[in-house]
Design a protein around this motif. Sequence first.
Motif, PDB file in Angstrom:
ATOM      1  N   VAL A 137      43.495  34.553  26.295  1.00 47.81           N
ATOM      2  CA  VAL A 137      42.913  34.617  27.653  1.00 47.81           C
ATOM      3  C   VAL A 137      43.310  33.451  28.433  1.00 47.81           C
ATOM      4  CG1 VAL A 137      41.081  35.145  29.241  1.00 47.81           C
ATOM      5  CG2 VAL A 137      40.708  35.919  26.913  1.00 47.81           C
ATOM      6  N   ILE A 139      42.795  31.386  31.482  1.00 51.95           N
ATOM      7  CA  ILE A 139      41.811  31.034  33.002  1.00 51.95           C
ATOM      8  C   ILE A 139      42.791  30.740  34.309  1.00 51.95           C
ATOM      9  CG2 ILE A 139      39.797  30.079  33.776  1.00 51.95           C
ATOM     10  CD1 ILE A 139      39.239  31.831  31.250  1.00 51.95           C
ATOM     11  N   ASN A 180      45.604  38.387  28.599  1.00 49.77           N
ATOM     12  CA  ASN A 180      44.893  38.734  29.775  1.00 49.77           C
ATOM     13  C   ASN A 180      44.719  37.324  30.516  1.00 49.77           C
ATOM     14  OD1 ASN A 180      44.454  41.878  29.997  1.00 49.77           O
ATOM     15  ND2 ASN A 180      43.506  41.209  27.999  1.00 49.77           N
ATOM     16  N   VAL A 182      42.077  35.718  33.509  1.00 48.24           N
ATOM     17  CA  VAL A 182      41.044  35.839  34.434  1.00 48.24           C
ATOM     18  C   VAL A 182      40.990  34.953  35.472  1.00 48.24           C
ATOM     19  CG1 VAL A 182      38.366  35.446  34.556  1.00 48.24           C
ATOM     20  CG2 VAL A 182      39.673  36.724  32.457  1.00 48.24           C
ATOM     21  N   VAL A 233      31.600  33.994  35.366  1.00 45.89           N
ATOM     22  CA  VAL A 233      33.009  34.130  34.866  1.00 45.89           C
ATOM     23  C   VAL A 233      33.108  34.354  33.389  1.00 45.89           C
ATOM     24  CG1 VAL A 233      35.142  32.794  34.814  1.00 45.89           C
ATOM     25  CG2 VAL A 233      33.572  32.644  36.686  1.00 45.89           C
ATOM     26  N   MET A 236      33.012  38.031  31.786  1.00 42.17           N
ATOM     27  CA  MET A 236      34.395  38.599  31.841  1.00 42.17           C
ATOM     28  C   MET A 236      35.241  38.111  30.693  1.00 42.17           C
ATOM     29  SD  MET A 236      36.324  40.890  33.325  1.00 42.17           S
ATOM     30  CE  MET A 236      36.205  41.063  34.961  1.00 42.17           C
ATOM     31  N   VAL A 237      35.194  36.910  30.458  1.00 40.55           N
ATOM     32  CA  VAL A 237      36.047  36.427  29.276  1.00 40.55           C
ATOM     33  C   VAL A 237      35.549  36.930  27.976  1.00 40.55           C
ATOM     34  CG1 VAL A 237      36.667  34.308  28.150  1.00 40.55           C
ATOM     35  CG2 VAL A 237      36.742  34.429  30.557  1.00 40.55           C
ATOM     36  N   VAL A 240      36.794  40.443  27.486  1.00 35.60           N
ATOM     37  CA  VAL A 240      38.104  40.638  27.202  1.00 35.60           C
ATOM     38  C   VAL A 240      38.341  40.182  25.751  1.00 35.60           C
ATOM     39  CG1 VAL A 240      40.318  39.727  28.017  1.00 35.60           C
ATOM     40  CG2 VAL A 240      38.950  40.232  29.776  1.00 35.60           C
ATOM     41  N   LEU A 253      42.523  39.729  36.026  1.00 34.98           N
ATOM     42  CA  LEU A 253      41.299  40.257  36.123  1.00 34.98           C
ATOM     43  C   LEU A 253      40.402  39.291  36.917  1.00 34.98           C
ATOM     44  CD1 LEU A 253      40.542  41.412  32.486  1.00 34.98           C
ATOM     45  CD2 LEU A 253      41.073  42.873  34.259  1.00 34.98           C
ATOM     46  N   ARG A 254      40.160  39.724  38.300  1.00 34.50           N
ATOM     47  CA  ARG A 254      39.422  38.925  39.140  1.00 34.50           C
ATOM     48  C   ARG A 254      37.826  38.871  38.833  1.00 34.50           C
ATOM     49  NH1 ARG A 254      42.066  41.929  43.522  1.00 34.50           N
ATOM     50  NH2 ARG A 254      40.059  41.500  44.681  1.00 34.50           N
TER      51      ARG A 254
END
Length: 264
Positions: A137, A139, A180, A182, A233, A236-237, A240, A253-254
């Motif tokens: 991930v 950021i 991904n 974020v 925040v 979401m992480v 994922v 991914l917002r």
Amino acid sequence: MKIELENRTAVVTGSTAGIGRAIAEGLARAGASVVINGRTQERVDAALHDMRALLPNAKLSGVAADIATPEGCAALIARVPDTDILVNNAGTARPKNFFDQTDEEWLDLFQLNVLSSVRLSRHYIPKMTARGWGRVVFISSESALNIPKEMIDYGMTKTAMLAVSRGLAELVAGSGVTVNAVLPGPTDSEILSNWMKSTAQEQGITPAQAEQDFLKTMRPTTLIQRFATTEEVANMVVYVASEQASATTGSALRVDGGVVRTIT
């Protein structure tokens, strides 16, 4: 949905405070063995002390390393040679007039915000693909899409992270590894919170008023009309990074509170 990350190891860079700290806590709550990273031993030890008091059963360790340098990345890798989850969170922003910035300042920011994640991904991803499972991930930021005129260098680095993230997702397609990005919006993290406190003190207003003034002048398109929390925040992480997100890869991914005015 119950996310279980037992028997998974997670490395979260830049995780002694702010968004990184919240991500580390979220992953630890889900059962992962989490490696905290910061530039100094003092910061790492303080974060571990606080997190162990908050989560006494969590599996936590720490590595002090300045990953803006090749040597720092090598030191982290030497201590943690393998991981299931890599969260490339380390980064900073330095508001400054574009015409006053030097080449060195641009290169320093690129080293921290981009090359640190490149170096670590280059080491850890092949091991993930060999196992057939892994989560990476990056950021990034809404500033990757809305380049701020007061931080053009920062916006550039966050856009670069989107490119690296998507390219790596293409590279490991079909391997069981997902990659991904974020994109947080304005978030009540250590850096922005301190900025608001300083602004409030200078102007003789409350930090809450400073926050609203910032949003009205700098991010007027916000839909939540407040800063996001670091936990929002982190949520979401953590998703994922989970097994449940196995079909989500190559995505940006917002978690921007609707700042970016687009439906894609």
